[in-house]
Design an enzyme around this catalytic site. Structure first.
Site, short mmCIF file in Angstrom:
data_model
loop_
_atom_site.label_atom_id
_atom_site.label_comp_id
_atom_site.label_asym_id
_atom_site.label_seq_id
_atom_site.Cartn_x
_atom_site.Cartn_y
_atom_site.Cartn_z
N THR A 1 -3.74 -19.37 4.91
CA THR A 1 -4.36 -19.22 3.39
C THR A 1 -3.90 -18.07 2.63
OG1 THR A 1 -6.20 -20.81 3.83
CG2 THR A 1 -6.33 -19.73 1.81
N HIS B 1 0.83 -1.27 -0.07
CA HIS B 1 0.01 -0.11 0.13
C HIS B 1 0.87 1.32 -0.12
CE1 HIS B 1 0.02 1.38 4.37
NE2 HIS B 1 0.39 0.40 4.47
N CYS C 1 0.12 14.71 19.18
CA CYS C 1 -0.56 15.09 20.34
C CYS C 1 -2.04 14.91 20.20
CB CYS C 1 -0.53 16.52 20.43
SG CYS C 1 -0.55 17.49 19.20
C1 LIG Z 1 4.16 1.93 6.84
C2 LIG Z 1 5.44 1.39 7.32
C3 LIG Z 1 5.51 0.32 7.96
C4 LIG Z 1 4.33 -0.67 8.32
O1 LIG Z 1 3.80 -1.23 6.95
P1 LIG Z 1 2.39 -1.83 6.99
O2 LIG Z 1 2.06 -2.35 5.91
O3 LIG Z 1 1.55 -0.48 7.30
O4 LIG Z 1 2.27 -2.61 8.24
C5 LIG Z 1 6.75 -0.17 8.37
N1 LIG Z 1 7.81 0.67 8.06
C6 LIG Z 1 7.98 1.74 7.49
C7 LIG Z 1 9.15 2.46 7.16
C8 LIG Z 1 6.83 2.34 6.83
O5 LIG Z 1 6.66 3.33 6.62
#
Ligand SMILES: *Cc1c(COP(=O)(O)O)cnc(C)c1O
Length: 381
Positions: free
Chosen positions: A238, A202, A326
């Site tokens: 899975t 993502h 915050c």
């Molecule tokens: C977003 C991020 C993660 C975590 O990834 P996820 O898929 O959201 O668990 C880990 N390390 C860094 C540097 C990130 O930017």
């Protein structure tokens, strides 16, 4: 509602149409379990293996060295705990940095409670580690070095190849959290001496809920989740076939269009930084000026509360991120900004802007225009 202008690509990105289109059949007509032997099961298996090849190719790994997971955080957990548990007879010392993502930092904290020793390396004002400090912290008990490729807050890129060379010379495994780097910089795990690398779809226009871990052939690591024998017995569950198809397509598209994308983001970033520096007094860029992600600009605005700025930007349809936390009720500034030596009051006023695909120069003008006005207003209060 005003048009949304999105400058938070380090938090997540929209899944590309072409990626979604390739994923859709695996939710419906091709729903077979990849472990089943009938035709729709075999189709799923084939789709997974094609995606594995795409991921491997993008970072110059071999297909067999790619393990699919549910996210970047899981990849980090699997790499670090996997190596720690499998090599505890050899040693109990891990080296990481003070500026890692919580997925690495909190994994290390858990391991400390279980008797492992962790060294958290300092960084300088640009967010860079010292290779000498790294070398000096190695002991005969060190089994793993885990250092992020690119920082998610300030965008600083570490000297990965040199870190990998030091690890190799001492016979220590080297893992890198490359969640921010994949899609934004060119990666070659062989050339850069990388033993393990985490990524998450993502962050490069793929779906949420799917990640991958590269593990060099021959590395001794253990599974951390018990169950079936999926992913060569290293990751039970899975397979998320649609998600895996999505990460494969997303990484392929990222590197097919790499030069152009990189140039565009670098242009937007540098234009934004120069505009802010010209038009707003008392600002400072956080992170290294050139050794940084192409789309990342983290700037502190003196005498400004980052969250107030964010709320005002939101009312103008602008999505960005602050370095302070915050929102959770505490006024603790980010551990990264503290590690680069920012005083609390400067860290409080930091704004992270991360550019991506759909941003234009006109979007940057809109952002800067609003910042000039909002910063001025907030400073008058
Ligand atoms: C977003 C991020 C993660 C975590 O990834 P996820 O898929 O959201 O668990 C880990 N390390 C860094 C540097 C990130 O930017």
């Amino acid at each position: 509602m005003e048009k949304i202008r999105y400058f938070d690509h380090a938090a997540t990105t929209a899944t590309k149409e072409e990626v979604l289109k390739e994923m859709l059949p695996y939710f419906s007509i091709n729903y077979g379990n990849a472990s089943s032997i009938y035709s729709i099961g075999r189709k799923s298996k084939k789709a997974i293996e094609e995606a594995r090849e795409k991921v491997a190719k993008a970072i110059n790994a071999n297909n067999k060295e790619i393990y699919f997971t549910a996210c970047g955080s899981e990849s980090d957990n699997l790499a670090i705990k996997g190596v720690a548990y499998a090599n505890k007879e050899k040693g109990n010392h891990i080296i990481t940095t003070k500026i890692e993502h919580p997925a690495v930092l909190n994994t290390c904290k858990t391991l400390e409670k279980q008797g492992f020793k962790v060294t958290y390396l300092n960084v300088n004002k640009d967010g860079l580690i010292s290779l000498d400090e790294l070398t000096d912290s190695i002991t005969d008990k060190t089994i793993l070095i885990s250092i992020m490729y690119a920082n998610n807050e300030i965008g600083t890129l570490q000297p990965i190849k040199e870190i990998g060379a030091i690890a190799k010379a001492h016979n220590i495994y080297f893992h890198t959290d490359a969640v921010q780097a994949v899609g934004n910089v060119k990666i070659d795990v062989k050339e850069q001496n990388i033993d393990m690398l985490s990524m998450s779809a993502h962050k490069f226009y793929g779906p949420k809920g799917v990640g991958a871990l590269y593990v060099k052939n021959g590395i001794n690591f253990e599974r951390i989740q018990d169950g079936g024998h999926q992913e060569k017995n290293k990751r039970a569950g899975t397979e998320n076939v649609a998600g895996i198809v999505g990460i494969g397509k997303a990484i392929e598209l990222s590197y097919a269009n790499f030069e152009e994308y990189n140039k565009k983001l670098t242009m937007l970033r540098d234009y934004y930084i120069s505009q802010v520096e010209q038009k707003i007094p008392n600002v400072q860029l956080n992170g290294h000026r050139t050794m940084r992600l192409p789309g990342n600009a983290n700037i502190s605005f003196k005498s400004i509360e980052g969250d107030a700025l964010l709320l005002n930007l939101d009312s103008k349809g602008i999505c960005a991120s602050a370095g302070s936390a915050c929102t959770s009720g505490s006024l603790n500034p980010s551990h990264v900004l503290i590690a680069i030596g920012l005083p609390h009051e400067i860290a409080q006023g930091s704004l992270r802007v991360t550019f991506g695909e759909e941003n234009t120069k006109e979007d940057v003008d809109y952002l800067v225009e609003n910042l000039v006005e909002l910063v001025d207003n907030l400073r008058k209060k």
